[in-house]
Write an enzyme that holds these catalytic residues in place. Structure first.
Site, short mmCIF file in Angstrom:
data_model
loop_
_atom_site.label_atom_id
_atom_site.label_comp_id
_atom_site.label_asym_id
_atom_site.label_seq_id
_atom_site.Cartn_x
_atom_site.Cartn_y
_atom_site.Cartn_z
NE ARG A 108 0.22 1.68 4.47
CZ ARG A 108 0.99 2.59 5.04
NH1 ARG A 108 1.61 3.50 4.30
NH2 ARG A 108 1.18 2.64 6.34
CD GLU A 208 -2.52 7.70 9.56
OE1 GLU A 208 -2.99 6.70 10.12
OE2 GLU A 208 -1.31 7.99 9.58
NE ARG A 212 -2.47 5.39 4.30
CZ ARG A 212 -2.19 5.05 5.56
NH1 ARG A 212 -2.45 3.85 6.00
NH2 ARG A 212 -1.64 5.92 6.37
CB CYS A 254 1.14 10.05 10.23
SG CYS A 254 2.16 9.38 11.56
CB THR A 256 5.34 7.32 10.76
OG1 THR A 256 3.95 7.18 10.42
CG2 THR A 256 5.46 7.77 12.18
NE ARG A 263 2.83 -2.35 7.62
CZ ARG A 263 2.39 -3.58 7.44
NH1 ARG A 263 1.52 -3.87 6.52
NH2 ARG A 263 2.83 -4.55 8.20
NE ARG A 291 1.94 -3.01 11.14
CZ ARG A 291 1.20 -2.18 10.42
NH1 ARG A 291 0.16 -2.64 9.76
NH2 ARG A 291 1.49 -0.91 10.36
CD GLU A 296 -0.22 1.35 13.35
OE1 GLU A 296 -1.24 1.72 12.75
OE2 GLU A 296 0.71 2.11 13.65
#
Ligand code: ARG
Length: 344
Positions: A108, A208, A212, A254, A256, A263, A291, A296
């Protein structure tokens, strides 16, 4: 009050001089985001690990004295990010030739549109407008194997909802970290999911990040998954320009996710390697994150782990996927050796 661990947001706020802090507190980004807005999630959730968000791409520049060192610490990179989606650079050699170890592959990327503020700042009207524009483009421009339907969360039929949950496609309302920064406002209005007929190409709208973009399929054909993702990103960007920062690459709400916002993961059966006491260290050395299989902060189930690239900024999309590919290849080689030794 005992303070064992502080968020990166608080840490880097404290690192500012009096003058810098005063100066930053008087500023606002082009969209009107303030330093207080950027750290609100860390203030309201002291257990945040990062705790900072951007309201628009300009937030990263307006509050550069704050975001710059934070991003450098999180990603371990302070150069200029380079984007590269060239699929011909991905190995054609199957990573799991027998097809026994890798259950599924998913890549993603988070992306946002240059024309709108990010989730913390976007207005209700802008969010709806964005959803309508994006879903129309997806329906019109994604053709052939990518052709599909859009399902708004609001007013979704129970049948569709249950099906999407079963397929692990439905995204939930954002967590308390996103709640604090205003990213859950007007939920579920303006949110939705697009997917193709095979359910291998998906787009989440207004989570978020505004987009995505997700490519996934059973088995371990990482190259095919990457190729499909690359095509989707290109098609979307041609109709609705995506937001890229000259230094940080793909803009995300974000910090990060900056850079590739990628990912790239596999669900992989590695019962022997994962039982080693140094499994975490092995993955760390291979620049991989581990994970559980339910996303998450989840646990592993049945010895199956979700393993993905760790670095997102300062590596290209090709590099991020190649890191995952090479790491999995090494883990599978170790797994075979240990299985063979155990069988003697
Ligand atoms: N803001 C949260 C924290 O600092 C989440 C950080 C990363 N996760 C994410 N989904 N962006 O703990």
């Amino acid at each position: 009050m005992s303070e064992t661990k502080i968020s990166l947001a608080v840490k880097h706020l404290r690192a500012l001089s009096q003058e810098q802090l005063h100066d930053l507190l008087l500023r606002a980004s082009k969209g009107g985001f303030t330093l207080g807005d950027a750290i609100r999630s860390a203030v309201q959730n002291p257990d945040s690990s990062v705790g900072a968000y951007a309201g628009d791409a300009d937030s990263y520049d307006t509050f550069a004295e704050f975001f710059g060192p934070l991003i450098e610490e999180y990603h371990g990179f302070n150069g200029t990010h380079v984007t590269d989606f060239d699929v011909t650079k991905i190995s054609t050699e199957p990573v799991d030739p027998t097809g026994e170890a890798i259950v599924s592959t998913r890549i993603r990327v988070g992306r946002n549109l240059a024309a709108y503020p990010l989730a913390p700042l976007i207005t209700r009207e802008q969010r709806l407008d964005l959803m309508n524009k994006v879903s129309a483009v997806l329906k019109e421009k994604l053709t052939g194997d990518l052709a599909g339907e859009f399902y708004p969360l609001e007013g979704m039929s129970e049948e569709t909802r249950v099906q999407l949950v079963q397929d692990h496609f439905l995204f939930k309302q954002g967590d308390r970290f996103l709640e604090s920064v205003g990213a859950n406002r007007d939920w579920p209005e303006g949110r939705g999911i697009f997917h193709n007929a095979d359910k291998t190409a998906l787009v989440w709208i207004n989570e978020e990040d505004q987009l995505r973009i997700i490519s996934m399929q059973k088995g371990g054909d990482i190259r095919a998954v990457f190729d499909r993702l690359a095509r989707m990103v290109e098609i979307i960007n041609a109709s609705l320009p995506l937001s890229y920062h000259p230094k940080y690459g793909a803009v995300s709400s974000c910090p990060t996710n900056l850079g590739t916002a990628m990912r790239a993961s596999v669900h992989v059966k590695i019962p022997f390697v994962s039982a080693r006491p140094d499994f975490k260290e092995i993955c760390q050395d291979l620049k991989l994150s581990i994970r559980g299989v339910d996303g998450e902060h989840s646990e592993s189930k049945g010895g199956i782990y979700d393993i993905s690239n760790k670095r997102r900024l300062g590596v290209s999309e090709v590099d991020a996927v190649t890191t995952m590919y090479e790491g999995i290849k090494k883990l599978l080689a170790m797994e075979r050796e240990m299985a063979a030794a155990a069988a003697v």
